[in-house]
Motif scaffolding. Structure first.
Motif, short mmCIF file in Angstrom:
data_model
loop_
_atom_site.label_atom_id
_atom_site.label_comp_id
_atom_site.label_asym_id
_atom_site.label_seq_id
_atom_site.Cartn_x
_atom_site.Cartn_y
_atom_site.Cartn_z
N ASP A 118 1.13 9.83 -5.89
CA ASP A 118 0.69 9.81 -4.50
C ASP A 118 0.20 8.38 -4.20
O ASP A 118 -0.84 7.96 -4.67
CB ASP A 118 -0.46 10.80 -4.33
CG ASP A 118 -1.13 10.67 -2.97
OD1 ASP A 118 -0.61 9.92 -2.11
OD2 ASP A 118 -2.16 11.32 -2.76
N ALA A 119 1.00 7.66 -3.44
CA ALA A 119 0.65 6.26 -3.14
C ALA A 119 0.11 6.12 -1.72
O ALA A 119 0.14 5.05 -1.14
CB ALA A 119 1.86 5.36 -3.34
N SER A 120 -0.40 7.21 -1.18
CA SER A 120 -0.94 7.11 0.18
C SER A 120 -2.30 6.42 0.13
O SER A 120 -2.77 5.90 1.13
CB SER A 120 -1.11 8.50 0.79
OG SER A 120 -2.05 9.24 0.03
N TRP A 121 -2.91 6.41 -1.03
CA TRP A 121 -4.24 5.84 -1.17
C TRP A 121 -4.18 4.32 -1.10
O TRP A 121 -3.25 3.70 -1.60
CB TRP A 121 -4.85 6.30 -2.50
CG TRP A 121 -6.23 5.78 -2.75
CD1 TRP A 121 -6.59 4.90 -3.70
CD2 TRP A 121 -7.40 6.11 -2.03
NE1 TRP A 121 -7.94 4.66 -3.62
CE2 TRP A 121 -8.45 5.39 -2.59
CE3 TRP A 121 -7.67 6.94 -0.93
CZ2 TRP A 121 -9.77 5.46 -2.13
CZ3 TRP A 121 -8.96 7.02 -0.47
CH2 TRP A 121 -9.99 6.29 -1.06
N PHE A 122 -5.21 3.77 -0.50
CA PHE A 122 -5.38 2.34 -0.34
C PHE A 122 -5.00 1.56 -1.62
O PHE A 122 -5.48 1.86 -2.67
CB PHE A 122 -6.87 2.14 0.00
CG PHE A 122 -7.32 0.74 0.09
CD1 PHE A 122 -6.85 -0.07 1.07
CD2 PHE A 122 -8.23 0.24 -0.81
CE1 PHE A 122 -7.28 -1.37 1.18
CE2 PHE A 122 -8.68 -1.05 -0.72
CZ PHE A 122 -8.20 -1.86 0.29
#
Lengths: 363, 615
Positions: free
Chosen positions: B434-438
């Motif tokens: 999950d690369a949605s995080w900053f």
């Protein structure tokens, strides 16, 4: 209509400091850190801009999101020389920027300008009408920050040069210089254009004066690539004026300076060094540099420049007495992708007919 | 003309004013300087006049009525000669000279001395209008002496005539001037003593109290250091429940040509923090020989360590003359290096031996850690492999993740949840990040950029990479239905999990293209930009049909196999419609509210058709 982009930037930062808002301070700092990396490590600079964008998104700061998106695009176009990605992102930016919540963002002018830039770099002759129309529209209807206002004139110079309108290019360069008065960074660019034009005219003394001024400005604002380019041109001009000792010294400085950077040399840097070697009697070295110049630009989307560099290589081969056929074929193949290739193909035809003199040098 | 060698002239009143009033940023340092002199005096007595039953102590008395503060020690005291040579000579320090002597003969004793500049006593005049010092040297046959100054260039000394000889030691009485009134408050006085002298080994008593107000022992030297350090963190940093503590010890550092041992005491800790915070720390409280120098020092820890705080005591650090900061010299750089090495070793140790704690650290400080890893190449090198990322199988370190995927990074830039990319990734046995995080995407790109054997696959819009082609023939009837009756671009593939009958995959740029077209249709782009964008769109090579998404039917799914075996009929077609609408809704993209409503409506119709009696 002018906007104070950096005033907005500073006010935002100071407000964040006063409020003890670390996250917004961090967001601003990310821009500053990224900017420092752009010349020496552009991918790193881009990564930081992307990080800034993600943070702006989290903080729900739409103007800052647009600001960082713009800088990502700037990094791709100007520092990573990737016009293919740059064009897509510039279009994305313009589409995004139409939304009402960006209407007061001071970065808007730059967002529109970068799409224009990309088209100027891809194919200025092919898109001449649209470029002229866009330039006029921007000056008339879009609030601009000072740097964008200066750059619009620089794009007019680029267009005039692409169309071989040298007198017009010179007049526009003076106008660009006048607009750039408060900006040392822009002045460096304007002086380098004037140096280039005077070199083409054969006025080496004046060209040297301009390029010295350009290099000094670049040093003052610590733009290393422009310093390297200035030194390369001084090497060439010193050689053309017979000052071999100075020429070699400038050459060493230029190459050492460029070696420190993490980006490809500019076309003007290559042009200077190719001529430097050719006039020094080392045409083979000049040819190797032309090949590198073409390798550097191949696949980047900078179509018009690639055509010019290939043509330059053909002329050099002609002057060296080497066979031209395959080089001319390759050049025509690339030129066929231009929107209006006739203007360029006429120049190719002249080379094929045995005229190896750079026509730019005859204005 | 012959050259002349001349001597500077000193204007003493001006110099005194500068030293007393401008050298220090806080008036409280007057108390620190007196405590430190008292401490050094006691150490000197232990060194110069060793006695078996000597119990060093410092007493501080405050009398708010008389406006006096008195600092009294039972140390070595001063002889008349010493008063003249050291106390009254600016820049000359008995302690420093003794320290220099001892550094050869007894380095351990020298280490215990704190003072060195011979300027500190002057700071008394920051808060006092008059200073009276009464001293009795421990040297045999010494005369007790009183020294008085009002802070100008003159001072008076008089012998003290007492019936009984005074005990050895020194008492300094400050007549507090209005600007120093705050120190007459006992609470503030105690706080000041604790701030500066908490770790000094000699007990400090206030107004004859039964217990010393200073701890006398730094927490790392307490009987139970872990408990003491936790207490200290809560008290001094207002930070309960740190995630981890790294105790510091002497560190040998490599200088390239040689090695050097940096004496280091103290601890670093990682505060707990909320996952959405980007609170910056990276600061230290600095002690030198147990004397507090400064707090929130931000340059000693590496720039990347902004999730770390701590306390260090290092005798190699050199204080500035005001002793409110430390000098940036070679020792500073060595301590910096030593701290970085111990911090990295500590973090590695936690990552390796205490995965739950490491997970909490990464969770608590992920944005700072990943962000800095992107910005700082050295930190990246140290942290990249042990950094954990959120995946469809929970948190995994990069090393563990790559082991599971065989060297490919699959990631999505949108929040994980019911995303089909996650499902499809799992279908081929691959966890998806999950690369949605900053900062995650820049981090992954950098990771892949550093290692040529790593492949980076962004699955948003590229999920078709996870599908395997399958022969169309057995499914010709349902493909015909979708393509002809429904106008849906359908294909047959195989993917896992086999329970999922179908998915819809849109090209990566589909949303952007749709938005751009909408903007052009609505004439929302200003003037000539619309024409430039329009030109771009015309040249964009994309298949019109693909923009609507490609419907992939799963040949491995039992339901699809059964439907393919059925004759064309209302029930089969209703089931096929339902499969399509579920896939549309599951893809979660490219649908506006009208389309979503339509999808639900058509699903409902299909269910109704299925529920209806069929012949």
């Amino acid at each position: 209509m002018f906007v104070d982009l950096w005033g907005w930037f500073d006010s935002f930062y100071f407000a964040a400091v006063r409020a003890g808002d670390h996250r917004r301070q961090e967001m601003v700092q990310l821009y500053r850190r990224a900017w420092r990396y752009l010349e020496t490590d552009p991918p790193q600079g881009l990564a930081l801009f992307e990080q800034g964008r993600a943070l702006a998104d989290q903080l729900d700061e739409p103007c800052w999101r647009l600001f960082f998106d713009y800088w990502c695009c700037e990094a791709q176009v100007f520092y990573l020389d990737d016009l293919n990605t740059g064009l897509t992102n510039a279009v994305r930016l313009v589409v995004e920027a139409r939304k009402p919540h960006y209407s007061a963002c001071p970065i808007l002018g730059r967002v529109y300008r970068i799409l224009l830039d990309v088209y100027v770099f891809i194919d200025p002759v092919g898109y001449e009408d649209k470029i002229c129309e866009t330039l006029a529209h921007m000056e008339r209807d879009i609030p601009l920050d000072h740097d964008t206002y200066c750059l619009l004139e620089a794009r007019r110079v680029a267009l005039a040069l692409a169309l071989d309108r040298f007198k017009e290019a010179e007049e526009l360069s003076f106008s660009y210089l006048a607009r750039s008065e408060p900006s040392t960074f822009r002045k460096s660019h304007a002086y380098s254009l004037l140096a280039y034009l005077n070199y083409l005219r054969g006025d080496f003394a004046l060209a040297l004066e301009y390029i010295e001024a350009s290099e000094q400005c670049a040093r003052r604002v610590d733009i290393k690539a422009s310093v390297a380019q200035g030194l390369a041109w001084q090497a060439l001009l010193s050689r053309r004026r017979g000052d071999e000792l100075a020429a070699q010294s400038f050459y060493r400085q230029a190459t050492a300076q460029m070696a420190q950077l993490g980006r490809k040399p500019s076309g003007m840097y290559y042009d200077a060094l190719c001529d430097y070697h050719e006039f020094g009697g080392d045409a083979d070295h000049a040819l190797r540099l032309r090949d590198r110049q073409i390798d550097d630009i191949r696949g980047t989307g900078e179509l018009f420049a690639e055509c010019e560099y290939r043509l330059g290589r053909c002329r050099l081969l002609g002057r060296m007495g080497q066979p031209l056929t395959s080089a001319l074929t390759e050049t025509r193949e690339v030129a066929a992708r231009l929107l209006k290739p006739a203007h360029f193909l006429a120049k190719v035809a002249r080379v094929e007919a045995g005229d190896y003199t750079d026509p730019l040098r005859m204005w | 003309m012959d050259g002349k060698r001349q001597q500077f002239q000193i204007y003493l009143p001006g110099l005194l004013k500068v030293l007393a009033e401008s050298l220090y940023s806080s008036k409280k340092v007057a108390i620190r300087e007196l405590l430190q002199n008292a401490h050094d005096s006691c150490i000197r007595r232990q060194v110069e006049h060793p006695e078996q039953h000597y119990r060093p102590r410092v007493d501080v008395w405050v009398d708010s009525q008389q406006r006096t503060v008195t600092v009294q020690d039972n140390g070595a005291g001063l002889t008349e000669k010493e008063v003249t040579e050291y106390l009254s000579t600016i820049g000359r320090s008995y302690t420093r000279e003794l320290g220099e002597e001892l550094s050869i003969l007894s380095p351990e004793e020298a280490e215990r001395l704190v003072g060195q500049f011979g300027l500190g006593f002057l700071s008394s005049f920051l808060i006092a209008s008059e200073v009276t010092l009464t001293t009795q040297s421990a040297k045999a046959g010494s005369q007790a002496l009183q020294w008085r100054s009002t802070g100008d260039v003159h001072y008076d000394t008089t012998p003290v005539e007492e019936d009984e000889a005074l005990p050895a030691g020194t008492s300094v009485e400050l007549q507090i001037k209005p600007a120093g009134s705050f120190i007459l408050n006992e609470g503030i006085l105690i706080e000041t003593i604790q701030q500066y002298a908490d770790f000094l080994p000699i007990p400090v008593y206030v107004n004859g109290g039964a217990y010393p107000v200073n701890a006398t022992t730094p927490p790392w030297e307490a009987l139970d250091p872990q408990v003491a350090i936790h207490d200290y963190i809560e008290r001094a940093f207002n930070a309960a429940h740190p995630l981890a503590i790294i105790e510091l010890s002497d560190q040998t550092i490599d200088l390239g040509h040689d090695t050097l041992t940096v004496p280091l005491k103290g601890f670093l800790f990682i505060p707990a923090t909320s996952t959405i915070s980007i609170q910056e720390y990276g600061d230290l409280n600095i002690y030198i020989r147990r004397m507090f120098i400064c707090e929130r020092q931000r340059d000693l820890l590496p720039a990347w360590a902004r999730f770390v705080r701590g306390v260090i005591d290092c005798p190699q650090l050199q204080p500035t003359a005001s002793r409110e900061e430390i000098q940036r010299d070679d020792a500073f750089l060595s301590v910096q290096q030593a701290l970085e090495e111990q911090l990295i070793a500590g973090l590695r140790d936690i990552a390796r031996n205490d995965p739950p704690t490491w997970k909490k650290i990464v969770w608590g400080h992920a944005s700072v850690m990943m962000g800095w890893a992107v910005q700082d190449n050295e930190f990246f090198d140290q942290i990249a492999d042990i950094m954990t990322v959120r995946t469809s199988r929970g948190r995994l370190s990069m090393t563990d993740y790559l082991e599971q995927t065989g060297g490919t990074i699959y990631y999505v830039t949108r929040e994980l949840g019911s995303l089909q990319e996650q499902l499809l990734g799992e279908g081929i046995g691959m966890p998806v990040i999950d690369a949605s995080w900053f900062a995650v995407t820049p981090f992954l790109k950098k990771y892949a950029g550093y290692r040529s054997d790593i492949r980076l696959v962004q699955l948003d819009g590229e999920a078709s990479q996870l599908l395997r082609p399958a022969p169309e023939e057995p499914f010709a009837s349902i493909l015909n239905y979708y393509r002809q009756a429904r106008g849906v671009p359908a294909r047959v593939v195989v993917f896992k999990p086999a329970d999922v009958p179908a998915v819809i995959v849109y090209p990566k740029d589909a949303e952007f293209i749709k938005e751009t077209r909408d903007a052009l249709d609505a004439d929302e782009l200003p003037g000539p930009f619309g024409r430039l964008v329009s030109d771009y769109m015309m040249r964009l090579s994309h298949e019109e049909q693909a923009m609507a998404g490609t419907f992939y039917v799963n040949a491995a799914c039992e339901l699809i196999q059964q439907l393919a075996a059925l004759e064309d009929g209302p029930a089969r077609n209703a089931a096929l419609d339902l499969v399509y609408q579920i896939a549309r809704l599951f893809s979660g993209r490219m649908l506006d509210t009208t389309q979503i409503t339509q999808a639900f409506r058509e699903s409902a119709e299909a269910i109704k058709a299925l529920a209806a009696p069929h012949n």
